[in-house]
Design a protein around this motif. Structure first.
Motif, PDB file in Angstrom:
ATOM      1  N   ASP A   1      40.103  21.875  42.890  1.00 43.71           N
ATOM      2  CA  ASP A   1      40.946  20.690  43.120  1.00 43.71           C
ATOM      3  C   ASP A   1      42.349  20.898  42.551  1.00 43.71           C
ATOM      4  O   ASP A   1      42.957  19.979  42.002  1.00 43.71           O
ATOM      5  CB  ASP A   1      40.308  19.449  42.498  1.00 43.71           C
ATOM      6  N   GLY A   2      42.863  22.127  42.663  1.00 42.15           N
ATOM      7  CA  GLY A   2      44.213  22.414  42.192  1.00 42.15           C
ATOM      8  C   GLY A   2      44.340  22.636  40.703  1.00 42.15           C
ATOM      9  O   GLY A   2      45.444  22.863  40.201  1.00 42.15           O
ATOM     10  N   GLU A   3      43.225  22.613  39.975  1.00 42.85           N
ATOM     11  CA  GLU A   3      43.238  22.770  38.519  1.00 42.85           C
ATOM     12  C   GLU A   3      42.635  24.121  38.141  1.00 42.85           C
ATOM     13  O   GLU A   3      41.582  24.511  38.641  1.00 42.85           O
ATOM     14  CB  GLU A   3      42.413  21.644  37.873  1.00 42.85           C
ATOM     15  N   ILE A   4      43.310  24.852  37.263  1.00 40.07           N
ATOM     16  CA  ILE A   4      42.759  26.113  36.771  1.00 40.07           C
ATOM     17  C   ILE A   4      41.577  25.811  35.854  1.00 40.07           C
ATOM     18  O   ILE A   4      41.714  25.089  34.861  1.00 40.07           O
ATOM     19  CB  ILE A   4      43.820  26.929  36.018  1.00 40.07           C
ATOM     20  N   VAL A   5      40.417  26.385  36.184  1.00 40.69           N
ATOM     21  CA  VAL A   5      39.218  26.118  35.380  1.00 40.69           C
ATOM     22  C   VAL A   5      38.611  27.379  34.779  1.00 40.69           C
ATOM     23  O   VAL A   5      37.769  27.310  33.885  1.00 40.69           O
ATOM     24  CB  VAL A   5      38.139  25.376  36.202  1.00 40.69           C
ATOM     25  N   GLY A   6      39.029  28.568  35.277  1.00 38.73           N
ATOM     26  CA  GLY A   6      38.431  29.785  34.745  1.00 38.73           C
ATOM     27  C   GLY A   6      39.025  31.031  35.362  1.00 38.73           C
ATOM     28  O   GLY A   6      40.042  30.990  36.073  1.00 38.73           O
ATOM     29  N   LEU A   7      38.364  32.146  35.081  1.00 42.63           N
ATOM     30  CA  LEU A   7      38.760  33.440  35.617  1.00 42.63           C
ATOM     31  C   LEU A   7      37.522  34.161  36.138  1.00 42.63           C
ATOM     32  O   LEU A   7      36.423  33.992  35.609  1.00 42.63           O
ATOM     33  CB  LEU A   7      39.403  34.319  34.532  1.00 42.63           C
ATOM     34  N   ILE A   8      37.722  34.981  37.160  1.00 47.38           N
ATOM     35  CA  ILE A   8      36.665  35.848  37.667  1.00 47.38           C
ATOM     36  C   ILE A   8      37.266  37.236  37.825  1.00 47.38           C
ATOM     37  O   ILE A   8      38.462  37.369  38.120  1.00 47.38           O
ATOM     38  CB  ILE A   8      36.089  35.314  38.991  1.00 47.38           C
ATOM     39  N   SER A   9      36.464  38.271  37.607  1.00 49.58           N
ATOM     40  CA  SER A   9      37.040  39.613  37.547  1.00 49.58           C
ATOM     41  C   SER A   9      36.008  40.665  37.925  1.00 49.58           C
ATOM     42  O   SER A   9      34.831  40.364  38.131  1.00 49.58           O
ATOM     43  CB  SER A   9      37.551  39.888  36.120  1.00 49.58           C
TER      44      SER A   9
ATOM     45  N   GLU B   1      32.778  50.605  36.301  1.00 52.58           N
ATOM     46  CA  GLU B   1      32.040  51.317  35.257  1.00 52.58           C
ATOM     47  C   GLU B   1      32.066  52.823  35.504  1.00 52.58           C
ATOM     48  O   GLU B   1      32.187  53.610  34.572  1.00 52.58           O
ATOM     49  CB  GLU B   1      30.591  50.814  35.227  1.00 52.58           C
ATOM     50  N   ASP B   2      31.938  53.229  36.768  1.00 61.80           N
ATOM     51  CA  ASP B   2      31.922  54.650  37.124  1.00 61.80           C
ATOM     52  C   ASP B   2      32.652  54.815  38.451  1.00 61.80           C
ATOM     53  O   ASP B   2      32.170  54.358  39.495  1.00 61.80           O
ATOM     54  CB  ASP B   2      30.480  55.154  37.234  1.00 61.80           C
ATOM     55  N   SER B   3      33.812  55.465  38.423  1.00 66.15           N
ATOM     56  CA  SER B   3      34.624  55.588  39.629  1.00 66.15           C
ATOM     57  C   SER B   3      33.996  56.528  40.656  1.00 66.15           C
ATOM     58  O   SER B   3      34.245  56.388  41.852  1.00 66.15           O
ATOM     59  CB  SER B   3      36.029  56.079  39.272  1.00 66.15           C
ATOM     60  N   LEU B   4      33.182  57.492  40.211  1.00 68.13           N
ATOM     61  CA  LEU B   4      32.576  58.435  41.141  1.00 68.13           C
ATOM     62  C   LEU B   4      31.606  57.732  42.091  1.00 68.13           C
ATOM     63  O   LEU B   4      31.640  57.939  43.302  1.00 68.13           O
ATOM     64  CB  LEU B   4      31.856  59.548  40.382  1.00 68.13           C
ATOM     65  N   SER B   5      30.746  56.884  41.547  1.00 61.06           N
ATOM     66  CA  SER B   5      29.772  56.165  42.376  1.00 61.06           C
ATOM     67  C   SER B   5      30.251  54.757  42.735  1.00 61.06           C
ATOM     68  O   SER B   5      29.533  54.010  43.392  1.00 61.06           O
ATOM     69  CB  SER B   5      28.429  56.069  41.641  1.00 61.06           C
ATOM     70  N   MET B   6      31.472  54.410  42.273  1.00 57.65           N
ATOM     71  CA  MET B   6      32.005  53.054  42.455  1.00 57.65           C
ATOM     72  C   MET B   6      31.026  52.007  41.927  1.00 57.65           C
ATOM     73  O   MET B   6      30.746  50.998  42.574  1.00 57.65           O
ATOM     74  CB  MET B   6      32.358  52.797  43.922  1.00 57.65           C
ATOM     75  N   TRP B   7      30.511  52.291  40.750  1.00 62.13           N
ATOM     76  CA  TRP B   7      29.663  51.332  40.038  1.00 62.13           C
ATOM     77  C   TRP B   7      30.570  50.227  39.517  1.00 62.13           C
ATOM     78  O   TRP B   7      31.416  50.453  38.666  1.00 62.13           O
ATOM     79  CB  TRP B   7      28.935  52.044  38.916  1.00 62.13           C
ATOM     80  N   LEU B   8      30.391  49.052  40.049  1.00 64.88           N
ATOM     81  CA  LEU B   8      31.295  47.939  39.788  1.00 64.88           C
ATOM     82  C   LEU B   8      30.538  46.786  39.143  1.00 64.88           C
ATOM     83  O   LEU B   8      29.442  46.422  39.570  1.00 64.88           O
ATOM     84  CB  LEU B   8      31.929  47.507  41.111  1.00 64.88           C
ATOM     85  N   GLU B   9      31.117  46.219  38.082  1.00 66.58           N
ATOM     86  CA  GLU B   9      30.545  45.064  37.392  1.00 66.58           C
ATOM     87  C   GLU B   9      31.520  43.889  37.497  1.00 66.58           C
ATOM     88  O   GLU B   9      32.746  44.073  37.456  1.00 66.58           O
ATOM     89  CB  GLU B   9      30.301  45.384  35.916  1.00 66.58           C
ATOM     90  N   ILE B  10      30.974  42.701  37.628  1.00 64.74           N
ATOM     91  CA  ILE B  10      31.834  41.517  37.693  1.00 64.74           C
ATOM     92  C   ILE B  10      31.579  40.610  36.499  1.00 64.74           C
ATOM     93  O   ILE B  10      30.539  40.683  35.841  1.00 64.74           O
ATOM     94  CB  ILE B  10      31.632  40.736  39.010  1.00 64.74           C
ATOM     95  N   GLY B  11      32.555  39.776  36.225  1.00 65.46           N
ATOM     96  CA  GLY B  11      32.441  38.805  35.146  1.00 65.46           C
ATOM     97  C   GLY B  11      33.081  37.495  35.556  1.00 65.46           C
ATOM     98  O   GLY B  11      33.977  37.469  36.411  1.00 65.46           O
TER      99      GLY B  11
ATOM    100  N   ARG C   1      29.345  29.156  43.301  1.00 64.58           N
ATOM    101  CA  ARG C   1      30.156  29.344  44.501  1.00 64.58           C
ATOM    102  C   ARG C   1      31.203  30.431  44.315  1.00 64.58           C
ATOM    103  O   ARG C   1      31.457  31.237  45.215  1.00 64.58           O
ATOM    104  CB  ARG C   1      30.816  28.022  44.887  1.00 64.58           C
ATOM    105  N   ALA C   2      31.829  30.454  43.129  1.00 64.65           N
ATOM    106  CA  ALA C   2      32.830  31.482  42.859  1.00 64.65           C
ATOM    107  C   ALA C   2      32.203  32.874  42.890  1.00 64.65           C
ATOM    108  O   ALA C   2      32.791  33.816  43.428  1.00 64.65           O
ATOM    109  CB  ALA C   2      33.502  31.226  41.516  1.00 64.65           C
ATOM    110  N   LEU C   3      31.005  33.003  42.335  1.00 67.35           N
ATOM    111  CA  LEU C   3      30.302  34.291  42.376  1.00 67.35           C
ATOM    112  C   LEU C   3      30.013  34.721  43.813  1.00 67.35           C
ATOM    113  O   LEU C   3      30.155  35.891  44.164  1.00 67.35           O
ATOM    114  CB  LEU C   3      28.992  34.200  41.592  1.00 67.35           C
ATOM    115  N   GLN C   4      29.598  33.775  44.630  1.00 65.73           N
ATOM    116  CA  GLN C   4      29.304  34.083  46.030  1.00 65.73           C
ATOM    117  C   GLN C   4      30.573  34.524  46.763  1.00 65.73           C
ATOM    118  O   GLN C   4      30.573  35.522  47.502  1.00 65.73           O
ATOM    119  CB  GLN C   4      28.694  32.869  46.724  1.00 65.73           C
ATOM    120  N   MET C   5      31.659  33.803  46.567  1.00 68.75           N
ATOM    121  CA  MET C   5      32.918  34.124  47.217  1.00 68.75           C
ATOM    122  C   MET C   5      33.440  35.492  46.767  1.00 68.75           C
ATOM    123  O   MET C   5      33.885  36.311  47.576  1.00 68.75           O
ATOM    124  CB  MET C   5      33.953  33.040  46.901  1.00 68.75           C
ATOM    125  N   TRP C   6      33.371  35.747  45.485  1.00 67.50           N
ATOM    126  CA  TRP C   6      33.899  36.985  44.905  1.00 67.50           C
ATOM    127  C   TRP C   6      33.067  38.191  45.327  1.00 67.50           C
ATOM    128  O   TRP C   6      33.605  39.235  45.702  1.00 67.50           O
ATOM    129  CB  TRP C   6      33.929  36.836  43.403  1.00 67.50           C
TER     130      TRP C   6
END
Length: 205
Positions: free
Chosen positions: A86-94, A98-108, A124-129
């Protein structure tokens, strides 16, 4: 009613929820959300076994844009996004690699405002991201690490399609009690299958 996710110039939108790149005008508000309280409520759930490392505003600003410049130089999507509701900053997602060779990727993800908890924003943010990362990067899985005391995080991730891949028993201590470290993940083929199921439901509706 079908909720549509749209992506324009790296902005991911679903109804009132927006994931967008960090802008200079966001930094003061983000700094206050993260460091504004002596014992912020959000830190009780986001890796509370690690102390909150307080930094100056200048250091916070430099680190944020150093990270974004590195993403640009590597020609990959910006690895940190503001979550707006609703136009308000509530958090961060990122994400981080972890490993560029296998593109092992972790989210937070962190929703800093307790008033916005238990409203489905994190799920919902996790699903979108997750969907955005599968679409934009050559990855075979998305990973997420949490701890057994953060049941809300585990439920949100499970709703999106993450499965528990590993449980390291009694290796985290919070307020004198032992908890498990939880590693969750979702494979590209599992994400594709869920997308196909959603598409079929939308057609049938």
């Amino acid at each position: 009613m079908v909720s549509i996710i749209t992506r324009t110039e790296s902005v991911i939108i679903q109804d009132e929820l927006v994931l967008r790149c960090v802008e200079p005008r966001d930094l003061a508000e983000l700094y206050e959300l993260i460091y504004g309280e002596d014992e912020p409520e959000w830190k009780r759930w986001d890796a509370p076994y690690y102390p909150l490392e307080r930094v100056s505003y200048e250091h916070f600003e430099q680190n944020t844009f150093k990270r974004l410049r590195a993403d640009e130089e590597e020609a990959r999507p910006a690895s940190i996004r503001v979550i707006e509701a609703d136009g308000e900053i509530v958090g961060l997602i990122s994400y981080y690699i972890e490993d560029s060779l296998s593109m092992w990727l972790e989210i937070g993800i962190v929703i800093y405002k307790p008033s916005r908890w238990a409203r489905g924003i994190g799920t919902r943010a996790l699903q979108m991201w997750s969907g955005y990362l599968f679409e934009q990067m050559p990855i075979v899985r998305v990973g997420l690490t949490t701890w057994s005391g953060n049941e809300r995080m585990m439920r949100a991730a499970a709703k999106v399609g993450f499965q528990i891949e590993a449980r390291l028993r009694k290796c985290r201590i919070v307020l004198g009690e032992y908890y498990d470290s939880i590693r969750m993940g979702m494979l590209r083929e599992e994400w594709d299958q869920m997308c196909a199921i959603r598409a079929d439901r939308n057609v049938n509706n």
